[in-house]
Structures are given as structure tokens and as C-alpha cells.
Design a protein around this motif. Structure first.
Motif, short mmCIF file in Angstrom:
data_model
loop_
_atom_site.label_atom_id
_atom_site.label_comp_id
_atom_site.label_asym_id
_atom_site.label_seq_id
_atom_site.Cartn_x
_atom_site.Cartn_y
_atom_site.Cartn_z
N ILE A 21 72.48 -13.21 9.86
CA ILE A 21 72.39 -12.74 8.48
C ILE A 21 71.01 -12.12 8.29
CG2 ILE A 21 72.45 -13.42 6.05
CD1 ILE A 21 74.37 -15.71 6.93
N ALA A 22 70.99 -10.84 7.94
CA ALA A 22 69.73 -10.11 7.80
C ALA A 22 68.83 -10.76 6.75
CB ALA A 22 70.01 -8.65 7.41
N GLY A 23 67.56 -10.92 7.11
CA GLY A 23 66.57 -11.44 6.18
C GLY A 23 66.63 -12.95 5.97
N GLN A 24 67.51 -13.63 6.70
CA GLN A 24 67.62 -15.07 6.56
C GLN A 24 67.59 -15.71 7.94
OE1 GLN A 24 70.83 -16.48 4.09
NE2 GLN A 24 70.87 -14.58 2.94
N SER A 25 67.27 -16.96 7.96
CA SER A 25 67.31 -17.72 9.22
C SER A 25 68.66 -18.42 9.31
CB SER A 25 66.16 -18.72 9.25
OG SER A 25 64.93 -18.05 9.28
N ALA A 26 69.71 -17.61 9.39
CA ALA A 26 71.07 -18.15 9.38
C ALA A 26 72.00 -17.16 10.06
CB ALA A 26 71.53 -18.42 7.95
N GLY A 27 73.19 -17.64 10.39
CA GLY A 27 74.19 -16.78 10.97
C GLY A 27 75.47 -17.56 11.23
N PHE A 28 76.41 -16.90 11.88
CA PHE A 28 77.67 -17.54 12.21
C PHE A 28 78.26 -16.91 13.46
CE2 PHE A 28 78.84 -14.03 9.54
CZ PHE A 28 80.04 -13.57 10.05
N ALA A 29 79.14 -17.66 14.08
CA ALA A 29 79.84 -17.19 15.28
C ALA A 29 81.29 -17.59 15.17
CB ALA A 29 79.22 -17.80 16.53
N VAL A 30 82.14 -16.83 15.83
CA VAL A 30 83.55 -17.19 15.97
C VAL A 30 83.74 -17.64 17.41
CG1 VAL A 30 85.94 -16.40 15.83
CG2 VAL A 30 84.24 -15.55 14.18
N LEU A 31 84.24 -18.86 17.56
CA LEU A 31 84.43 -19.48 18.86
C LEU A 31 85.90 -19.76 19.08
CD1 LEU A 31 81.65 -22.20 18.43
CD2 LEU A 31 81.40 -19.97 19.53
N GLU A 32 86.29 -19.85 20.34
CA GLU A 32 87.65 -20.26 20.69
C GLU A 32 87.55 -21.38 21.71
OE1 GLU A 32 91.96 -18.24 21.59
OE2 GLU A 32 90.17 -17.15 22.20
N SER A 33 88.27 -22.46 21.46
CA SER A 33 88.24 -23.59 22.38
C SER A 33 89.40 -24.53 22.10
CB SER A 33 86.92 -24.37 22.23
OG SER A 33 86.87 -25.43 23.15
N ASP A 34 89.84 -25.20 23.13
CA ASP A 34 90.81 -26.28 23.00
C ASP A 34 90.14 -27.62 23.28
OD1 ASP A 34 93.00 -24.63 22.41
OD2 ASP A 34 93.28 -24.18 24.52
N SER A 35 88.80 -27.61 23.41
CA SER A 35 88.08 -28.81 23.81
C SER A 35 87.05 -29.24 22.77
CB SER A 35 87.38 -28.57 25.15
OG SER A 35 86.53 -29.66 25.46
N PRO A 36 87.31 -30.31 22.03
CA PRO A 36 86.29 -30.80 21.11
C PRO A 36 85.05 -31.28 21.86
CG PRO A 36 88.17 -32.31 21.17
CD PRO A 36 88.54 -31.10 21.98
N VAL A 37 85.22 -31.71 23.10
CA VAL A 37 84.07 -32.15 23.90
C VAL A 37 83.14 -30.96 24.18
CG1 VAL A 37 83.37 -33.10 26.13
CG2 VAL A 37 85.32 -34.09 24.91
N ALA A 38 83.70 -29.83 24.55
CA ALA A 38 82.89 -28.64 24.82
C ALA A 38 82.21 -28.14 23.54
CB ALA A 38 83.73 -27.54 25.44
N LEU A 39 82.91 -28.22 22.40
CA LEU A 39 82.29 -27.83 21.13
C LEU A 39 81.13 -28.75 20.79
CD1 LEU A 39 85.50 -27.03 19.10
CD2 LEU A 39 83.73 -25.39 19.75
N GLN A 40 81.29 -30.04 21.02
CA GLN A 40 80.20 -30.98 20.77
C GLN A 40 79.03 -30.71 21.70
OE1 GLN A 40 79.66 -32.94 18.34
NE2 GLN A 40 77.87 -34.01 19.11
N GLN A 41 79.32 -30.38 22.95
CA GLN A 41 78.26 -30.04 23.90
C GLN A 41 77.46 -28.84 23.39
OE1 GLN A 41 79.55 -29.21 27.91
NE2 GLN A 41 77.53 -28.50 28.53
N PHE A 42 78.16 -27.82 22.90
CA PHE A 42 77.50 -26.63 22.35
C PHE A 42 76.60 -27.02 21.18
CE2 PHE A 42 77.90 -22.56 19.80
CZ PHE A 42 76.99 -21.86 20.56
N ALA A 43 77.11 -27.85 20.28
CA ALA A 43 76.31 -28.29 19.14
C ALA A 43 75.08 -29.05 19.60
CB ALA A 43 77.16 -29.16 18.21
N LEU A 44 75.22 -29.92 20.57
CA LEU A 44 74.09 -30.70 21.06
C LEU A 44 73.03 -29.85 21.75
CD1 LEU A 44 75.94 -33.88 22.34
CD2 LEU A 44 74.34 -33.74 20.41
N GLU A 45 73.44 -28.71 22.28
CA GLU A 45 72.48 -27.81 22.92
C GLU A 45 71.57 -27.13 21.90
OE1 GLU A 45 74.86 -25.17 25.31
OE2 GLU A 45 75.37 -26.75 26.73
#
Length: 92
Positions: A40-64
Motif C-alpha cells: 500500500i503506497a505511503g503506508q507500512s502495510a500490504g496484502f498478498a493472495v496465497l494458495e495452500s491446502d496446508s495450515p501448517v505451511a501457512l503457519q510456517q510463513f506467518a512465523l517467518e
């Protein structure tokens, strides 16, 4: 399954987050596909669209990243998925 990942960044962590992004490319772990990412321009924020069938992999991404960013990961639907649900909802 599709997910929207939204993040915000505290100003004190900005430089460290930039450094990590430049070093890693912000690539998600195996089991998570990054379909698109927007800052998001001018802000310290943003978003992404992800695809996954693994809540474990999503949690790993968050923890990174969640030592530097506040992240929220939410399930998402496409127009094709949501449209029939909306049609059924208004037909009652």
C-alpha cells in the motif's frame, strides 16, 4: 484453497523488514503459492493472495515474518465460488 494475507509494519521494524525482504524475496515456504503481493503506497502495510491446502505451511510463513509484521491470514473465495452462494441467499 485461497487466502488473503494482510500485514502491517511498525516503523521501528521497517529497516529490518526491508532487509529480510531483500534477502529472501519474501518467498513463502513449500506448500504455499504466492499468487500476488501488493504494497500500500505511503503506508507500512500490504496484502498478498496465497494458495495452500496446508495450515501448517501457512503457519510456517506467518512465523517467518510475525516477529516484524502483524499478519492476518484469512480464507478467501473467488467470484465463481461466492456468486452461487449469494444467489442462493437472495432467492430465499
Amino acid at each position: 484453497m485461497l487466502f488473503i494475507c494482510q500485514w502491517t509494519l511498525n516503523s521501528e521494524d521497517r529497516n529490518e523488514a526491508i532487509k529480510r525482504f531483500l534477502e529472501t524475496g519474501g518467498k513463502p515456504p513449500e506448500g504455499v503459492a504466492l499468487l500476488g503481493r501488493w504494497f500500500i503506497a505511503g503506508q507500512s502495510a500490504g496484502f498478498a493472495v496465497l494458495e495452500s491446502d496446508s495450515p501448517v505451511a501457512l503457519q510456517q510463513f506467518a512465523l517467518e515474518w510475525n516477529d516484524l509484521l502483524h499478519m492476518e491470514i484469512s480464507p478467501a473465495l473467488t467470484d465463481e465460488q461466492a456468486g452461487p452462494l449469494m444467489a442462493a441467499a437472495v432467492s430465499h
